[in-house]
Design a protein around this motif. Structure first.
Motif, PDB file in Angstrom:
ATOM      1  N   ILE A 209      43.429  39.098  52.558  1.00  0.00           N
ATOM      2  CA  ILE A 209      44.582  39.285  52.682  1.00  0.00           C
ATOM      3  C   ILE A 209      45.159  39.010  51.058  1.00  0.00           C
ATOM      4  O   ILE A 209      46.748  38.873  50.536  1.00  0.00           O
ATOM      5  CB  ILE A 209      44.533  37.166  52.175  1.00  0.00           C
ATOM      6  CG1 ILE A 209      44.616  36.811  54.109  1.00  0.00           C
ATOM      7  CG2 ILE A 209      46.550  36.528  51.796  1.00  0.00           C
ATOM      8  CD1 ILE A 209      45.506  37.135  55.091  1.00  0.00           C
TER       9      ILE A 209
ATOM     10  N   LEU B  99      36.816  27.717  54.005  1.00  0.00           N
ATOM     11  CA  LEU B  99      37.279  28.469  53.861  1.00  0.00           C
ATOM     12  C   LEU B  99      35.957  29.919  53.712  1.00  0.00           C
ATOM     13  O   LEU B  99      34.753  29.133  53.152  1.00  0.00           O
ATOM     14  CB  LEU B  99      37.415  28.223  51.685  1.00  0.00           C
ATOM     15  CG  LEU B  99      36.510  26.691  51.047  1.00  0.00           C
ATOM     16  CD1 LEU B  99      36.492  27.623  49.253  1.00  0.00           C
ATOM     17  CD2 LEU B  99      36.847  26.187  51.126  1.00  0.00           C
ATOM     18  N   GLN B 100      36.333  30.646  53.182  1.00  0.00           N
ATOM     19  CA  GLN B 100      35.912  32.053  52.546  1.00  0.00           C
ATOM     20  C   GLN B 100      35.446  32.955  51.228  1.00  0.00           C
ATOM     21  O   GLN B 100      35.011  31.838  50.221  1.00  0.00           O
ATOM     22  CB  GLN B 100      35.202  32.372  53.234  1.00  0.00           C
ATOM     23  CG  GLN B 100      34.590  32.267  54.875  1.00  0.00           C
ATOM     24  CD  GLN B 100      34.564  32.844  56.421  1.00  0.00           C
ATOM     25  OE1 GLN B 100      33.884  34.398  55.684  1.00  0.00           O
ATOM     26  NE2 GLN B 100      33.681  32.730  57.533  1.00  0.00           N
ATOM     27  N   CYS B 101      36.680  33.632  51.684  1.00  0.00           N
ATOM     28  CA  CYS B 101      37.537  34.070  49.918  1.00  0.00           C
ATOM     29  C   CYS B 101      37.819  33.355  49.679  1.00  0.00           C
ATOM     30  O   CYS B 101      37.951  33.701  47.931  1.00  0.00           O
ATOM     31  CB  CYS B 101      37.550  35.275  50.263  1.00  0.00           C
ATOM     32  SG  CYS B 101      39.701  35.326  51.378  1.00  0.00           S
ATOM     33  N   GLY B 102      39.035  32.107  50.433  1.00  0.00           N
ATOM     34  CA  GLY B 102      39.251  31.196  49.345  1.00  0.00           C
ATOM     35  C   GLY B 102      40.567  31.553  49.281  1.00  0.00           C
ATOM     36  O   GLY B 102      41.267  30.953  48.462  1.00  0.00           O
ATOM     37  N   ILE B 103      41.263  32.862  49.194  1.00  0.00           N
ATOM     38  CA  ILE B 103      42.527  33.210  48.621  1.00  0.00           C
ATOM     39  C   ILE B 103      43.844  32.764  49.529  1.00  0.00           C
ATOM     40  O   ILE B 103      44.995  33.025  48.985  1.00  0.00           O
ATOM     41  CB  ILE B 103      42.773  34.505  49.021  1.00  0.00           C
ATOM     42  CG1 ILE B 103      43.623  35.573  48.297  1.00  0.00           C
ATOM     43  CG2 ILE B 103      43.049  35.347  49.827  1.00  0.00           C
ATOM     44  CD1 ILE B 103      43.358  35.478  46.497  1.00  0.00           C
ATOM     45  N   CYS B 104      43.425  32.116  51.310  1.00  0.00           N
ATOM     46  CA  CYS B 104      44.534  31.840  51.794  1.00  0.00           C
ATOM     47  C   CYS B 104      44.155  29.991  51.496  1.00  0.00           C
ATOM     48  O   CYS B 104      45.022  29.564  52.708  1.00  0.00           O
ATOM     49  CB  CYS B 104      44.122  31.883  53.109  1.00  0.00           C
ATOM     50  SG  CYS B 104      42.948  31.204  53.441  1.00  0.00           S
ATOM     51  N   CYS B 136      44.833  33.590  57.502  1.00  0.00           N
ATOM     52  CA  CYS B 136      43.438  33.533  56.980  1.00  0.00           C
ATOM     53  C   CYS B 136      42.687  34.688  57.904  1.00  0.00           C
ATOM     54  O   CYS B 136      42.716  34.571  59.208  1.00  0.00           O
ATOM     55  CB  CYS B 136      42.739  32.700  57.365  1.00  0.00           C
ATOM     56  SG  CYS B 136      40.916  32.239  56.834  1.00  0.00           S
ATOM     57  N   ARG B 137      41.574  35.733  57.087  1.00  0.00           N
ATOM     58  CA  ARG B 137      40.803  36.583  57.837  1.00  0.00           C
ATOM     59  C   ARG B 137      39.859  36.810  57.767  1.00  0.00           C
ATOM     60  O   ARG B 137      38.806  37.383  58.397  1.00  0.00           O
ATOM     61  CB  ARG B 137      41.879  37.996  57.244  1.00  0.00           C
ATOM     62  CG  ARG B 137      40.917  39.385  57.404  1.00  0.00           C
ATOM     63  CD  ARG B 137      41.435  39.815  58.897  1.00  0.00           C
ATOM     64  NE  ARG B 137      41.623  40.797  58.960  1.00  0.00           N
ATOM     65  CZ  ARG B 137      42.301  41.605  60.897  1.00  0.00           C
ATOM     66  NH1 ARG B 137      41.922  40.925  60.885  1.00  0.00           N
ATOM     67  NH2 ARG B 137      42.193  42.743  60.674  1.00  0.00           N
ATOM     68  N   CYS B 138      39.324  35.774  57.427  1.00  0.00           N
ATOM     69  CA  CYS B 138      38.279  35.439  57.179  1.00  0.00           C
ATOM     70  C   CYS B 138      37.545  34.337  57.795  1.00  0.00           C
ATOM     71  O   CYS B 138      35.801  34.509  58.420  1.00  0.00           O
ATOM     72  CB  CYS B 138      37.450  35.140  55.951  1.00  0.00           C
ATOM     73  SG  CYS B 138      37.742  35.680  54.115  1.00  0.00           S
ATOM     74  N   THR B 139      38.011  32.960  58.541  1.00  0.00           N
ATOM     75  CA  THR B 139      37.823  31.860  59.207  1.00  0.00           C
ATOM     76  C   THR B 139      37.519  32.135  60.555  1.00  0.00           C
ATOM     77  O   THR B 139      37.536  31.330  61.125  1.00  0.00           O
ATOM     78  CB  THR B 139      37.756  30.428  59.012  1.00  0.00           C
ATOM     79  OG1 THR B 139      39.091  30.638  58.846  1.00  0.00           O
ATOM     80  CG2 THR B 139      37.562  30.828  57.514  1.00  0.00           C
TER      81      THR B 139
HETATM   82  S1  FES Z   1      39.427  32.353  53.568  1.00  0.00           S
HETATM   83 FE1  FES Z   1      39.716  34.739  53.435  1.00  0.00          FE
HETATM   84  S2  FES Z   1      41.326  34.628  53.703  1.00  0.00           S
HETATM   85 FE2  FES Z   1      41.344  33.209  54.184  1.00  0.00          FE
END
Ligand code: FES
Ligand code: FES
Lengths: 766, 159
Positions: A209, B99-104, B136-139
């Motif tokens: 994202i 959350l993983q990367c947290g950007i979203c 969200c691309r991570c979760t």
């Molecule tokens: S936690 Fe990485 S895009 Fe949602």
């Protein structure tokens, strides 16, 4: 090997689910990502990109742009250093095109201005004269002898014996690779059943994202500092140095929080451009990609064409297996054909097998790593063929797999024996899972099952740890934290030191502060970083013992470090320190205690996954709804089970995107026409159900805590599982990914027409 | 480039500031006010990373022109927590590993807040529907949905 001699039942920290140290910053909006970088005198940059997929750049005139008030610099490839190395030149050419634009969106010039809107305006004023060439974006078309040639100097390099590929003709085939075992031809002749199928997969983008972003400052003293979004600050530092003809020590990369990467933030795109703009202007320059540029010009994973042939006996023993895998590399060589080849038959042991792999350049962005690079495409083809073989043999698809499963001691693709692996455990867990054994009810519903294999990576990692006077331990790691590795590394250090998780304060360091650490990728961070944390813990324990021995004036052998982090002499009750008491004394007894460790381990444990999916097909629209999803995986040891589950959820979601909705659309002129999140359709919350996980734990014997990587393998099974579920629901065999509603609807309509004309269904179309 | 003076209430405080007339609300927040919590994922309304609440309504700030916020009241991620405690949504996101990367995450939190303000006891389906504008691309969304359910419970049981 495990000097702490703990067994998994006695773990105190490993296996718990604490909140990550960076969590609060990330839920309050305080976490600093690359695009958030602010500093005095900051300039804003933008990149001009080629509107053509294949064109000679005849001239670039930036005079009008430079005349715009507020514009401070315009650069082109001419402003980057020259090089004699062909491979360096190709990397430079991908950063900014020198004489040929090789894909739609290829960078050709860049602007720095005092405001981002001025930089945007300036792009329109740069005049570029192109001579348009015919593009080729399809991998099989690019392999034809009359295809447009991207690089006239490119010749096929061979990693194969007994093949007579001509090597001195112009070609787009950069590499032909072959792996062989046994006598495939003979084994096919003796097979009872032979099945051969061909498959295609589209380009799939990692879809993080956060767009790429880098801020660079080139100081008058020659030192360059980069603040960026990076999966591998050290690797990027080295490649920026190579591209700018500097030494690594001229550059410091300070990684910011990273908003997703999945492999796509390892190559450098913006950093050399921002650095050169900063050099020209003597000001810091921030450059953030647009989403459109992310799709057009950063690496998706390869589009592929794969052909699989299997020969089996009536009892299900697969005696011969052959694969032909052609991967589109994009504009420069370097598709993940190697792991595509080595993973193709990963879950199985076949006595006779032959795999040919091809790396083929096309007029599309240079492919980049994407979660288990190469494995989803090749294993999709193999798994789907195995499912069809099971149909043909009238065998349960899991029984067929179990019959052919690989195991400890059997050779892997490189011929080396597998260590202890969980292939069989995962297959059994799938076969025995309530989901697999439940009855599927309803109309137009179907079930699919598939396996996945991935090697995982080891590689170099480094960290340092310092004991603080209050008994806490600061841990500086070289790995950027994409999904919770500050926590998983701190937990392993806490376990080794017998401290609490809260006593460890992890921190992601820059490239001047800890030893070289390879990328956060390859599912390696919790594995390799965990090894480092373990060795740091052992070293700190030794140093604490030595310090106590010095204080008490006894031999270190008399001093014990207990499982409660008590440092003591057994024979003398007076001689006892808690960890914190001893920490308090450090300053006056010789100074603070710290350790730095770097490693390069190759004992990573391969990962296996098995997925089960139930779907419903809307026959009027071609839309597939996921009803239920179960992901089973050998995770070695789950250090932080919630974060392990999260990795599996994320991998499944991306795999389902590949299976159902994500793809690159190129028009006939090679233009990418869907470079937005609206049209490159990634799964939303509404497209997915809850994803059930079952963690199988077969500890990796090559790790003190049994860690295997977990992040990548879950992206592998969704494509073939969905393919089979669609067959189950509709009777159609579809051999391309994604099976978007458009594709499925066409197939459904075609089969309806055929059956109303009395021609049966779409079966046997190959 | 023409500048405009804007008056708004952001997280309860009056703010008067200068923006470029071409700025989106997202650019104004980030580049003119230094409020970096709203993130840019796409700049065209497709990802929700830039979500803020404007006059009680959830908006993608990249799709609102800065000029439109004159006189408006804005709530951003920076104002979600109190001085002494996190918002129950923030707590639940942390504890449920949402959350993983947290950007979203800032966008999901603001969207979830807008949801719970309107519907304090949403079903899983309602949560999925409401959050379908946030990528969200991570979760794979699983833990995000559970976190929203969990925080709805926390809020309801404390009130
Ligand atoms: S936690 Fe990485 S895009 Fe949602
Ligand atoms: S940045 Fe506003 S919706 Fe994506």
């Amino acid at each position: 090997m495990v000097a702490t001699e703990k067994n998994r039942d006695t773990y105190k920290v490993i296996g718990t689910r604490p909140v990550r140290p960076d969590g609060t910053d990330k839920v309050t909006g305080r976490a600093a990502y690359a695009a958030d970088t602010q500093m005095t005198n900051l300039l804003h940059a933008q990149v001009l990109r080629s509107p053509h997929a294949h064109a000679i750049i005849k001239s670039i005139d930036a005079s009008k742009a430079l005349a715009l008030p507020g514009v401070k610099a315009v650069i082109t490839a001419a402003d980057l250093p020259d090089t004699d190395s062909d491979s360096t030149q190709k990397l430079l050419d991908n950063v900014i095109a020198s004489n040929k634009a090789l894909y739609h969106g290829h960078a050709v010039a860049a602007v720095a201005a005092i405001d981002v809107h001025i930089a945007e305006d300036a792009l329109d004023l740069i005049q570029v004269e192109y001579e348009i060439l015919t593009p080729v974006t399809d991998v099989r078309e690019a392999m034809l002898s009359d295809a447009p040639i991207l690089h006239p100097d490119l010749r096929t390099s061979l990693q194969a014996t007994n093949v007579d590929t001509a090597t001195d003709i112009e070609t787009n085939i950069a590499l032909h690779l072959r792996q062989e075992r046994g006598d495939v031809e003979g084994a096919f002749e003796n097979s009872d059943v032979i099945i051969e199928r061909e498959f295609e997969t589209s380009w799939f983008h990692q879809g993080y994202i956060e767009p790429h972003s880098a801020t660079a400052f080139w100081s008058h003293d020659g030192q360059i500092t980069i603040w960026n979004s990076s999966q591998g600050p050290f690797v990027q530092r080295d490649s920026i140095a190579r591209l700018l003809n500097l030494t690594a020590q001229d550059i410091t990369v300070i990684p910011q929080e990273i908003g997703g990467g999945f492999g796509g933030k390892i190559s450098v795109y913006l950093e050399p451009i921002a650095a050169v703009l900063s050099k020209v202007t003597a000001q810091p320059v921030r450059l953030t990609m647009t989403r459109e540029a992310v799709f057009q010009a950063t690496g998706p994973t390869s589009a592929t064409y794969n052909r699989i042939k299997l020969g089996a006996m009536h009892d299900g023993t697969i005696v011969a297996a052959q694969a032909y895998l052609a991967f589109a590399a994009g504009a420069f060589p370097g598709s993940p054909i190697n792991p595509g080849v080595s993973c193709a038959f990963g879950p199985y042991y076949f006595e006779n097998q032959l795999i040919d792999g091809f790396d083929v350049v096309t007029n599309s962005p240079k492919s980049a790593a994407y979660r288990a690079p190469g494995a989803p495409a090749s294993e999709y083809a193999v798994e789907s063929t195995i499912n069809e073989l099971a149909e043909r043999l009238e065998m349960d698809p899991m029984e067929l797999r179990i019959k052919n499963a690989t195991s400890e001691g059997k050779p892997n693709s490189a011929g080396a024996p597998f260590p202890r692996i969980g292939a069989k455990e995962v297959m059994d867990a799938v076969k025995n899972h309530p989901h697999y054994n439940s009855e599927l009810q309803g109309d137009d519903v179907g079930r699919g099952v598939a396996l996945g294999f991935w090697h995982n990576a080891g590689l170099e990692s480094g960290s340092s740890a310092t004991i603080n006077s209050d008994g806490s331990v600061s841990l500086s790691v070289g790995s950027v934290d994409i999904g919770g590795t500050r926590a998983s590394l701190a937990m392993q250090l806490a376990e080794t030191l017998a401290l609490t998780y809260e006593q460890i304060k992890p921190h992601v360091a820059d490239t001047d502060s800890v030893p070289f650490t390879h990328v956060t990728g390859g599912s390696r961070t919790t594995f390799a970083g965990g090894w480092v944390a373990y060795e740091l813990g052992i070293e700190l324990r030794e140093k604490m013992r030595q310090r106590a021995a010095d204080i008490w004036d006894v031999d270190i052998e008399e001093v014990e470090y207990t499982d409660d982090a008590i440092v003591k002499v057994n024979s003398d009750e007076e001689k006892t320190f808690t960890f914190s008491d001893l920490a308090k004394k450090m300053a006056t007894t010789g100074g603070q205690i710290s350790a730095t460790v770097s490693i390069n381990k190759t004992s990573q444990g391969p990962a296996y996954a098995g997925h089960i999916v139930d779907i419903e097909v809307d026959k009027d629209t071609g839309k597939v709804t996921i009803l239920r999803y179960t992901a089973i995986q050998d995770v070695g040891t789950a250090i932080h089970p919630s974060y392990v589950e999260g990795q599996i959820h994320g991998g499944v979601a991306q795999g389902l995107g590949m299976a159902l909705t994500e793809e690159y659309y190129y028009d006939d002129d090679g233009h990418l026409v869907n470079s937005s999140f609206l049209d490159y359709r990634m799964p939303t919350a509404l497209d997915l159900p809850m994803i059930d996980t079952e963690l199988v734990e077969v500890p990796n014997p090559g790790h003190p805590y049994g860690v295997r990587g977990v992040g990548e393998v879950p992206i592998v099974p969704p494509m073939p599982a969905i393919q089979q579920a669609i067959t189950d629901a509709t009777g159609l065999h579809i051999y391309q990914m994604p099976v978007s509603p458009r594709v499925l609807l066409e197939e459904l309509l075609e089969s309806k027409n055929l059956s109303s004309n009395g021609h049966g269904t779409g079966e046997g179309r190959l | 480039m023409a500048k405009i003076v804007l008056n708004t209430i952001i997280n309860g405080e009056n703010r008067e500031f200068l923006a470029d007339e071409r700025d989106s609300l997202l650019e104004a927040l980030r580049e003119r006010l230094g409020l970096m919590g709203a993130k840019e994922g796409c700049n065209n309304g497709n990802c929700g990373a830039c979500a803020v609440i404007m006059d009680g309504r959830l908006v993608n700030s990249c799709c609102v022109m800065a000029a439109e916020i004159e006189g408006a009241e804005l709530n951003t991620i920076e104002g979600l927590a109190d001085a002494d405690s996190l918002h129950p949504l923030q707590e639940a996101f942390l504890e449920n590993a949402a959350l993983q990367c947290g950007i979203c995450t800032p966008g999901f939190l603001m969207a979830s807040k807008a949801l719970l303000d309107e519907n304090p006891d949403p079903s899983e389906e309602e949560i999925r529907w409401w959050l379908a504008g946030n990528l969200c691309r991570c979760t794979g969304y699983d833990k995000i949905i559970r976190a929203v359910q969990d925080s709805a419970q926390r809020i309801n049981s404390s009130s």
